[in-house]
Design a protein around this motif. Structure first.
Motif, mmCIF file in Angstrom:
data_model
loop_
_atom_site.group_PDB
_atom_site.id
_atom_site.type_symbol
_atom_site.label_atom_id
_atom_site.label_comp_id
_atom_site.label_asym_id
_atom_site.label_seq_id
_atom_site.Cartn_x
_atom_site.Cartn_y
_atom_site.Cartn_z
ATOM 1 N N TYR A 152 12.423 8.861 79.156
ATOM 2 C CA TYR A 152 12.183 9.649 80.368
ATOM 3 C C TYR A 152 10.767 10.207 80.423
ATOM 4 C CZ TYR A 152 13.090 12.646 84.329
ATOM 5 O OH TYR A 152 13.044 13.217 85.569
ATOM 6 N N MET A 153 10.249 10.641 79.283
ATOM 7 C CA MET A 153 8.928 11.279 79.258
ATOM 8 C C MET A 153 7.816 10.299 78.874
ATOM 9 S SD MET A 153 9.553 14.431 80.119
ATOM 10 C CE MET A 153 8.203 15.475 79.559
ATOM 11 N N HIS A 206 -1.289 16.470 74.792
ATOM 12 C CA HIS A 206 -0.162 16.403 73.846
ATOM 13 C C HIS A 206 1.119 16.990 74.444
ATOM 14 C CE1 HIS A 206 -3.183 15.211 71.041
ATOM 15 N NE2 HIS A 206 -3.672 16.409 70.837
ATOM 16 N N SER A 207 1.306 16.865 75.766
ATOM 17 C CA SER A 207 2.503 17.434 76.400
ATOM 18 C C SER A 207 3.775 16.751 75.903
ATOM 19 C CB SER A 207 2.402 17.312 77.926
ATOM 20 O OG SER A 207 2.354 15.950 78.324
ATOM 21 N N PHE A 253 6.837 18.815 74.309
ATOM 22 C CA PHE A 253 8.193 18.816 74.858
ATOM 23 C C PHE A 253 9.224 18.577 73.764
ATOM 24 C CE2 PHE A 253 11.879 16.979 77.022
ATOM 25 C CZ PHE A 253 12.079 17.923 78.018
ATOM 26 N N PHE A 254 8.951 17.630 72.872
ATOM 27 C CA PHE A 254 9.870 17.379 71.767
ATOM 28 C C PHE A 254 9.965 18.593 70.846
ATOM 29 C CE2 PHE A 254 9.813 12.919 72.924
ATOM 30 C CZ PHE A 254 11.080 12.507 72.560
ATOM 31 N N LEU A 289 14.100 32.390 75.548
ATOM 32 C CA LEU A 289 12.652 32.196 75.474
ATOM 33 C C LEU A 289 12.283 30.720 75.608
ATOM 34 C CD1 LEU A 289 9.733 33.032 74.834
ATOM 35 C CD2 LEU A 289 10.312 32.871 72.404
ATOM 36 N N VAL A 290 12.972 29.852 74.855
ATOM 37 C CA VAL A 290 12.624 28.432 74.895
ATOM 38 C C VAL A 290 12.989 27.832 76.249
ATOM 39 C CG1 VAL A 290 12.858 26.210 73.734
ATOM 40 C CG2 VAL A 290 12.969 28.309 72.412
ATOM 41 N N SER A 291 14.074 28.296 76.869
ATOM 42 C CA SER A 291 14.412 27.796 78.205
ATOM 43 C C SER A 291 13.327 28.170 79.203
ATOM 44 C CB SER A 291 15.763 28.360 78.659
ATOM 45 O OG SER A 291 15.673 29.755 78.932
ATOM 46 N N TYR A 292 12.726 29.350 79.036
ATOM 47 C CA TYR A 292 11.598 29.760 79.887
ATOM 48 C C TYR A 292 10.443 28.765 79.752
ATOM 49 C CZ TYR A 292 7.559 32.583 81.329
ATOM 50 O OH TYR A 292 6.402 33.033 81.923
ATOM 51 N N LEU A 293 10.152 28.368 78.525
ATOM 52 C CA LEU A 293 9.066 27.415 78.293
ATOM 53 C C LEU A 293 9.401 26.042 78.859
ATOM 54 C CD1 LEU A 293 8.238 28.327 74.574
ATOM 55 C CD2 LEU A 293 6.975 29.024 76.615
ATOM 56 N N LEU A 294 10.668 25.641 78.783
ATOM 57 C CA LEU A 294 11.058 24.302 79.223
ATOM 58 C C LEU A 294 11.201 24.209 80.737
ATOM 59 C CD1 LEU A 294 13.567 23.516 76.366
ATOM 60 C CD2 LEU A 294 11.564 22.148 76.945
ATOM 61 N N ILE A 295 11.769 25.230 81.366
ATOM 62 C CA ILE A 295 11.901 25.206 82.825
ATOM 63 C C ILE A 295 10.524 25.159 83.478
ATOM 64 C CG2 ILE A 295 12.689 26.518 84.841
ATOM 65 C CD1 ILE A 295 14.967 27.597 83.014
ATOM 66 N N GLY A 296 9.578 25.896 82.921
ATOM 67 C CA GLY A 296 8.217 25.894 83.453
ATOM 68 C C GLY A 296 7.301 24.925 82.728
ATOM 69 N N PHE A 297 7.873 23.863 82.135
ATOM 70 C CA PHE A 297 7.069 22.937 81.333
ATOM 71 C C PHE A 297 5.937 22.335 82.148
ATOM 72 C CE2 PHE A 297 6.234 18.682 79.574
ATOM 73 C CZ PHE A 297 5.879 19.032 78.281
ATOM 74 N N TRP A 298 6.252 21.889 83.372
ATOM 75 C CA TRP A 298 5.195 21.358 84.240
ATOM 76 C C TRP A 298 4.491 22.539 84.919
ATOM 77 C CZ3 TRP A 298 9.358 17.431 85.837
ATOM 78 C CH2 TRP A 298 9.291 16.314 84.986
#
Length: 684
Positions: free
Chosen positions: A105-106, A122-123, A127-128, A159-168
């Motif tokens: 997917y990525m 290195h996005s 992400f991984f 905290l990690v969900s915050y980083l992942l939801i706003g990943f882009w």
């Protein structure tokens, strides 16, 4: 075994650290290999621990004492029992499938970042690192034996969900979504922290076993300030935390917007990890909740409202991921109803089956998005069945399970929840039962609407370029797809790195429900879940259970089965037989359709209250705090004071001898005058 227990959460953590800090050296392949290896090791060890627990070996003990104050110990420790190992297996297996799926997917994630963007560097590795860290956080939560570690895992997944939801992070909608998730979860976490504080204050311990041992004593106390029954206050405060994490009405608004993150994290958050944390927590706290019918009534009402009203929103969504997101909200409502009915084992059973079929639906939606060049609007799809046979077959399995039709996994767990609510004697159980029955019909409708609208009918993507519009998102969403691609496409089946995880997840989406006899009626959870003798719903269900085939035959003669079938038939009629009718119905029922499209106004209210309030607070701190107080008073004010004092001393330090002599004479006169006044006052 303690070493193995430690390795289960630490293996994903090591992978996250290596991918995050050494991503440049490891490269893409190295990053996904170390994280997948860490999660795979965690899954294998979870299987070993599961077998050990099956042999009768449980564990409860501290690994590390962080601090001790006034007899209150803050520890890192593990409680390994039947409830824990089931969660460990679900979390690690689904996470492993998501990690593998993410490779495909990525693969072209660089397309999502502006050229030369530092955030895009290195996005892929980043992400991984995030999803592996997410897995570590969830494992720490479910393996904890005390409230301190529970709260650590609780906040870490947030905290990690915050980083992942706003990943882009170059997309404003993604930043808005992760801010929304962060703020709404803080509301729930405030109640959760109050509940933990009450436990610490009155039980004098944060260890599960110690607190549960004092549960009956706590049930006789009242809260000192409000006079409320203490056990009710504790349970409601803890459940408010679950309302935030498990997205229950009215704290549900963050979850649909979390679709702004990449699809793999949508599957990980919504299927097996973050949103199920609240369900797990209430089940773990069953010795407390069983002592408060008031708290159970609150839980069952919230679950009923969430189940029905979130399902209704799903039938008007046109974004393929958002249909699945609102489906998740409704399914979480079912689990919450089971908790309120004291059917904790049924809630966990549905948590397990839901993790598999919902992961299939999310990852299948991601496969469709890849095939459609990252188009998400179902109105621009149709006829994809012949182009994507594997994705179609797996998503059909997920949809049947989601609708609760036999013999797929969702039937056994959902039907058990409805039965548990029906037999429950908790106040307002009747209201929840009506909501559950209505939601069964709606669930069948939106599940098969997703399949028929996406995979059958006219190939609408052929003329998508001529009428490209919005995606049916909220007003604050831009009219773009997930990766910013537009135009006509030629669909294709996704690569094996995407389809293999789908096939592997489809197997338990079919068969995991067949474990119902062992998990629900074989005393499989043992002492991990406590049910009061006053709540006899599960005992009644156990007496009426005569095997999975008997349950299927009985289920096909009950109302929920026919309601689900009617929902599926309605979807077929509207989107296959008469595809012109949905537009006519929407026109005739414009006001109810508008209410559903507006999501009952909760998003607008939260935009104004939470997001607007946060913006207003930030603006006030900037204007009043930064510009006026810091810049104006502290920085410019201190600089002005120094300048004024420097100007004053410049008048004195002129370099003229006569001026210095004048100051000396004036000073001498002043000193003499002071001396004479002192002598004169003593003489008098």
């Amino acid at each position: 075994m303690k070493t193995i227990y430690l390795l289960v959460p630490l293996a994903p953590l090591v992978g996250a650290i290596l991918a995050g800090f050494c991503g440049g050296l490891l490269g893409r392949t190295g990053a996904h290999l170390v994280t997948i290896a860490g999660v795979a090791l965690s899954f294998i060890l979870s299987v070993i621990i599961f077998q050990d627990v099956q042999a009768g070996h449980t564990f409860n003990g501290a690994v590390y004492t962080w601090m001790e104050s006034g007899g209150l110990k803050l520890e890192i420790g593990f409680m390994i029992d039947q409830l824990t190992v089931l969660m460990m297996l679900v979390v690690t297996f689904v996470s492993l499938m998501v990690h593998i799926y993410t490779i495909g997917y990525m693969a072209h994630d660089e397309d999502n970042w502006p050229e030369g963007s530092k955030a895009g560097t290195h996005s892929y590795q980043r992400f991984f690192s995030y999803i592996s860290l997410f897995t570590f956080s969830m494992l720490m939560l479910v393996m904890s034996n005390n409230f301190v570690q529970l709260f650590f895992g609780w906040e870490a997944v947030g905290l990690v969900s915050y980083l992942l939801i706003g990943f882009w992070s170059v997309r404003e909608t993604a930043i808005y979504a992760n801010l929304k998730a962060f703020l709404v979860n803080r509301v729930g976490d405030f109640g959760f922290l109050l509940g933990i504080g009450l436990v610490a204050a009155y039980a004098g311990s944060l260890d599960y076993v110690t607190v549960f041992g004092k549960a009956k004593e706590l049930a006789t106390m009242t809260e000192a300030v409000t006079g409320w029954p203490l056990i009710t206050a504790i349970c409601i405060c803890l459940f408010i935390g679950a309302m935030g994490k498990s997205a229950q009405f009215p704290l549900h608004v963050w979850l649909p917007d979390s679709m702004e993150g990449p699809t793999p994290i949508s599957a990980l958050i919504h299927a097996a990890t973050m949103v199920t944390a609240g369900i797990f927590m209430v089940s773990r706290m069953s010795p407390l909740f069983e002592l408060s019918d008031t708290a159970l009534s609150f839980v069952i009402v919230i679950g009923g409202i969430t189940t029905l009203f979130m399902a209704l929103i799903a039938i008007v969504q046109t974004d393929v991921k958002r249909v699945v997101a609102y489906s998740t909200l409704s399914q979480l409502g079912y689990m919450t109803m089971a908790l309120g009915a004291s059917a904790y084992s049924v809630a966990i059973f549905h948590l397990m089956t839901h993790a598999f079929f919902k992961a299939v639906l999310f990852l299948g939606a991601g496969s469709v998005i890849i095939a459609m060049h990252h188009e998400q609007d179902m109105r621009k799809m149709g006829g994809l069945k012949k182009y994507m046979p594997i994705t179609y077959a797996t998503m059909l399995i997920g949809a049947i399970a989601n609708a609760g039709l036999p013999p797929f996994a969702g039937f056994f767990s959902k039907d058990s929840i409805i039965e548990a609510v029906h037999f429950s004697q908790v106040p307002f159980a009747g209201f929840a039962y009506v909501c559950a029955l209505a939601a069964v019909f709606v669930g069948g409708l939106y599940s098969f609407r997703l399949i028929f609208f996406t995979f059958h009918g006219e190939e609408r993507f052929r003329h998508a370029a001529d009428n490209h519009g919005g995606h049916g998102h909220d007003a604050h969403h831009d009219a773009h797809d997930e990766h910013g691609h537009h135009g006509p496409v030629e669909p294709h089946e996704s690569p094996k790195v995407v389809t293999v995880p789908l096939l592997l997840l489809a197997i338990p989406a079919i068969g995991s429900g067949w474990l119902i006899g062992t998990i629900l009626y074989g005393n499989w959870f043992g002492d991990a879940i406590v049910v009061s003798d006053a709540h006899k719903g599960m005992a009644t269900m156990a007496a009426q259970f005569h095997g999975i085939f008997g349950m299927m035959l009985h289920g096909m003669m009950t109302l929920p089965f026919w309601l689900a079938l009617a929902g599926a038939a309605t979807a077929w009629f509207l989107y296959i037989k008469r595809p012109d009718l949905p537009a006519v119905i929407k026109q005739k029922l414009a006001f109810p359709a508008m209410i559903l499209e507006e999501k009952y106004g909760f998003d607008r209210f939260n935009d104004w209250f939470f997001a607007g309030g946060a913006r207003g607070l930030g603006r006030g701190l900037w204007k009043g705090g930064d510009q006026v107080l810091i810049d104006g008073v502290m920085v410019n004010g201190s600089a002005g004071a120094v300048g004024w004092f420097a100007g004053l001393t410049a008048l004195i330090q002129s370099g003229r001898i006569y001026q210095y002599a004048f100051f000396i004479i004036i000073g001498a006169v002043a000193l003499l005058g002071y001396a004479w006044l002192t002598v004169f006052s003593r003489v008098l």
